[in-house]
Design an enzyme around this catalytic site. Structure first.
Site, PDB file in Angstrom:
ATOM      1  N   HIS A 103      -1.864  35.861 -12.035  1.00 44.63           N
ATOM      2  CA  HIS A 103      -2.412  36.341 -13.167  1.00 44.63           C
ATOM      3  C   HIS A 103      -1.910  35.883 -14.318  1.00 44.63           C
ATOM      4  O   HIS A 103      -0.982  36.599 -14.787  1.00 44.63           O
ATOM      5  CB  HIS A 103      -2.895  37.610 -12.941  1.00 44.63           C
ATOM      6  CG  HIS A 103      -4.011  38.126 -13.766  1.00 44.63           C
ATOM      7  ND1 HIS A 103      -5.294  38.421 -13.833  1.00 44.63           N
ATOM      8  CD2 HIS A 103      -4.099  38.485 -15.437  1.00 44.63           C
ATOM      9  CE1 HIS A 103      -5.943  38.831 -14.569  1.00 44.63           C
ATOM     10  NE2 HIS A 103      -5.362  38.893 -15.802  1.00 44.63           N
ATOM     11  N   HIS A 159      -2.244  34.449 -18.609  1.00 37.59           N
ATOM     12  CA  HIS A 159      -3.075  33.978 -19.770  1.00 37.59           C
ATOM     13  C   HIS A 159      -2.155  32.949 -20.770  1.00 37.59           C
ATOM     14  O   HIS A 159      -1.696  33.193 -21.608  1.00 37.59           O
ATOM     15  CB  HIS A 159      -3.671  35.112 -20.567  1.00 37.59           C
ATOM     16  CG  HIS A 159      -4.436  35.908 -20.049  1.00 37.59           C
ATOM     17  ND1 HIS A 159      -5.909  35.796 -20.309  1.00 37.59           N
ATOM     18  CD2 HIS A 159      -4.380  37.008 -19.107  1.00 37.59           C
ATOM     19  CE1 HIS A 159      -6.379  36.852 -19.397  1.00 37.59           C
ATOM     20  NE2 HIS A 159      -5.539  37.703 -18.822  1.00 37.59           N
ATOM     21  N   GLN A 203     -13.553  36.314 -22.364  1.00 42.48           N
ATOM     22  CA  GLN A 203     -12.560  37.355 -22.751  1.00 42.48           C
ATOM     23  C   GLN A 203     -13.681  38.439 -23.500  1.00 42.48           C
ATOM     24  O   GLN A 203     -13.308  39.507 -23.241  1.00 42.48           O
ATOM     25  CB  GLN A 203     -11.725  37.024 -23.676  1.00 42.48           C
ATOM     26  CG  GLN A 203     -10.699  38.060 -24.235  1.00 42.48           C
ATOM     27  CD  GLN A 203      -9.872  38.650 -23.172  1.00 42.48           C
ATOM     28  OE1 GLN A 203      -8.889  38.381 -22.875  1.00 42.48           O
ATOM     29  NE2 GLN A 203     -10.427  39.986 -22.817  1.00 42.48           N
ATOM     30  N   HIS A 258     -11.422  39.983 -14.282  1.00 45.63           N
ATOM     31  CA  HIS A 258     -10.832  41.302 -14.690  1.00 45.63           C
ATOM     32  C   HIS A 258     -11.765  42.214 -14.554  1.00 45.63           C
ATOM     33  O   HIS A 258     -12.960  42.443 -15.191  1.00 45.63           O
ATOM     34  CB  HIS A 258     -10.694  41.091 -16.339  1.00 45.63           C
ATOM     35  CG  HIS A 258      -9.761  40.108 -16.672  1.00 45.63           C
ATOM     36  ND1 HIS A 258      -9.574  38.729 -16.520  1.00 45.63           N
ATOM     37  CD2 HIS A 258      -8.473  40.423 -17.292  1.00 45.63           C
ATOM     38  CE1 HIS A 258      -8.251  38.126 -16.701  1.00 45.63           C
ATOM     39  NE2 HIS A 258      -7.788  39.132 -17.431  1.00 45.63           N
ATOM     40  N   GLU A 295     -10.394  47.441 -15.577  1.00 47.51           N
ATOM     41  CA  GLU A 295      -9.127  47.582 -16.410  1.00 47.51           C
ATOM     42  C   GLU A 295      -9.330  48.763 -17.318  1.00 47.51           C
ATOM     43  O   GLU A 295      -9.238  48.369 -18.430  1.00 47.51           O
ATOM     44  CB  GLU A 295      -8.777  46.114 -16.972  1.00 47.51           C
ATOM     45  CG  GLU A 295      -7.085  46.065 -17.358  1.00 47.51           C
ATOM     46  CD  GLU A 295      -6.637  44.994 -18.022  1.00 47.51           C
ATOM     47  OE1 GLU A 295      -7.496  43.962 -18.209  1.00 47.51           O
ATOM     48  OE2 GLU A 295      -5.625  44.950 -18.412  1.00 47.51           O
ATOM     49  N   ASP A 333       0.705  38.148 -16.454  1.00 44.43           N
ATOM     50  CA  ASP A 333      -0.249  38.516 -17.314  1.00 44.43           C
ATOM     51  C   ASP A 333      -0.102  38.097 -18.622  1.00 44.43           C
ATOM     52  O   ASP A 333      -0.918  37.130 -19.166  1.00 44.43           O
ATOM     53  CB  ASP A 333      -0.708  40.043 -17.223  1.00 44.43           C
ATOM     54  CG  ASP A 333      -2.195  40.356 -17.779  1.00 44.43           C
ATOM     55  OD1 ASP A 333      -2.837  39.321 -18.013  1.00 44.43           O
ATOM     56  OD2 ASP A 333      -2.645  41.434 -17.780  1.00 44.43           O
TER      57      ASP A 333
HETATM   58 FE   FE2 Z   1      -5.381  39.380 -17.842  1.00 47.96          FE
END
Ligand code: FE2
Length: 450
Positions: free
Chosen positions: A74, A76, A170, A233, A236, A332
């Protein structure tokens, strides 16, 4: 490519309960980038079979710990090293301000800019033993700049690293509407058409529960129609009523793609009560869902609405693992609007996980590498070609330790990374000598990618 024999490897497969059973060192014969043979006393056995072992280059691994390369499941890559650009600073440290700051600044990025930043991040991860990365690419952008950049980088760097890309909305599948009326869902599908490996989503961020649930239905539908993996996702948030993971598990299971599905973060399970989790875990196990946890990131982002006691915001890694449910780990972020640190050191991520999940029985420590190795490969759907066995690509790393316990205890560095039989770097010249022109020794403390 010539043959190479790596000798005296203390092999840790990552399988639970196997770390203490490999007292005898093993050898690995590599031919044309593939593991041709692996086992104990390999030179003697090969010689007995008439193999010209004296003509093979030999690299003595000195009894150090050897395992398959680490997986960062995971990350970005399109966000890395953006935390200091004007307007990107996250003053509250919350997930939602991070999304807002990114939304306000992402239009300034270019394909070249994303590739340059992402390449730096990948090189950092490589030097910590990572060879497999799942990266999300934000597609809530009419230009799809992140996705274009990462698709190019995936091809350009495939000799060094395997990258999976998630078509990730996102700003939401149904909460985002672009300048031409395109929804986040439209852009996710366009990302799949362009070549993304996985369908992404962010149901807990959608404007209302109905949009979140609708997005889960769309994710499973897209994955089925395009034959892609899923990485959502999911939940979260510290809100214990955010329960999209149950819908994801149920729909993926009914579609027969549970093992191809990953729920990332699932922080709400850290706040949910035990009665709910008791019911849920049967569904998760039957669905064979995968989980990706980002312990450092969520320790920093979650609990922000709490005073004290302050929640940890981490999903139930210990309980999921005890149920036989697959959990892997992710960095992440690296210096982005969500998290100001992050250097790709997965041993550090593991260290945090063992602490925050309270997983420090001797057995749990001995089994700990599973989170970075085989569990990661399972999440990525790459297990068949991943393990250290005959016929698989010769991909492995060497840690400066003689046991898993020592590696975890000392937070040991990775001192060699081998991909398709080629050594990508070495860190300690005491175990690395020139053999058959296959290896270039790097000075101590000056690692470099060859
Ligand atoms: Fe993430």
């Amino acid at each position: 490519m010539a043959s190479i024999l790596f000798t005296n490897a203390h092999i840790a497969t990552g399988e639970r309960g196997t770390s203490a059973s490999t007292a005898m060192l093993q050898d690995i014969l590599v031919e044309d980038g593939t593991i041709a043979a692996i086992g104990k006393n390999l030179p003697d056995r090969l010689a007995a079979d008439g193999y010209a072992i004296d003509r093979v280059g030999v690299i003595d691994l000195g009894g150090k710990l050897v395992c398959p390369p680490f997986c960062d499941t995971h990350l970005h890559l399109d966000y890395v090293f953006t935390s200091r650009i004007p307007g990107a600073e996250n003053t509250t440290g919350t997930l939602f301000e991070g999304i807002q700051r990114w939304s306000e600044t992402k239009a300034t990025q270019t394909v070249e800019d994303v590739k340059a930043r992402a390449k730096t991040a990948i090189e950092k991860e490589l030097l910590h033993g990572v060879q497999f990365i799942r990266s999300h690419a934000d597609v809530t952008d009419p230009n799809l700049t992140s996705l274009r950049a990462l698709l190019e980088l995936k091809e350009e760097m495939h000799d060094l690293v395997t990258i999976q890309i998630v078509s990730f909305p996102q700003e939401g599948m149904y909460s985002y509407v672009g300048p031409h009326g395109e929804t986040g869902a439209d852009l996710v599908e366009e990302g799949l058409r362009m070549g993304a490996d996985c369908v992404g989503g962010i149901p807990h961020f959608e404007q209302c529960r109905e949009f979140g649930a609708r997005s889960i239905h769309t994710i499973v539908d897209l994955a089925s129609r395009y034959d892609r993996l899923i990485d959502v996702h999911c939940d979260e948030t510290d809100d214990p009523t955010s329960r999209y993971v149950e819908l994801l598990a149920a729909l993926a299971s009914q579609a027969g793609i549970g093992p191809m599905t990953t729920a990332s973060h699932t922080c709400s399970l850290g706040s949910a009560d035990n009665a709910y989790f008791f019911h849920l875990k049967k569904l998760l196990k039957n669905a064979q869902l995968n989980f990706a946890c980002a312990p450092t990131e969520n320790l920093y982002l979650q609990g922000r609405q709490d005073t004290y006691p302050k929640r940890r915001g981490i999903t139930r890694v210990k309980e999921l693992t005890e149920e036989g449910i697959n959990v892997s780990l992710g960095q992440d972020s690296m210096q982005d609007p969500w998290y100001p640190l992050g250097n790709g050191n997965m041993m550090l991520i593991l260290d945090y996980l063992l602490h925050v999940a309270q997983m420090m029985s001797f057995t749990e420590i001995d089994d700990a590498l599973q989170f970075l190795t085989i569990n990661g490969a399972t999440t990525l759907g790459m297990r068949d070609s991943y393990d250290l066995k005959q016929g698989n690509p010769a991909n492995f790393i060497v840690l400066d330790a003689s046991s898993v316990f020592e590696a975890v205890y000392e937070r040991c560095p990775v001192i060699r990374s081998v991909r398709n039989g080629r050594t990508l770097f070495t860190r300690n010249e005491t175990i690395c000598k020139h053999y058959a022109d296959q290896v270039i020794a790097c000075p101590h403390d000056a690692p470099g990618i060859l």
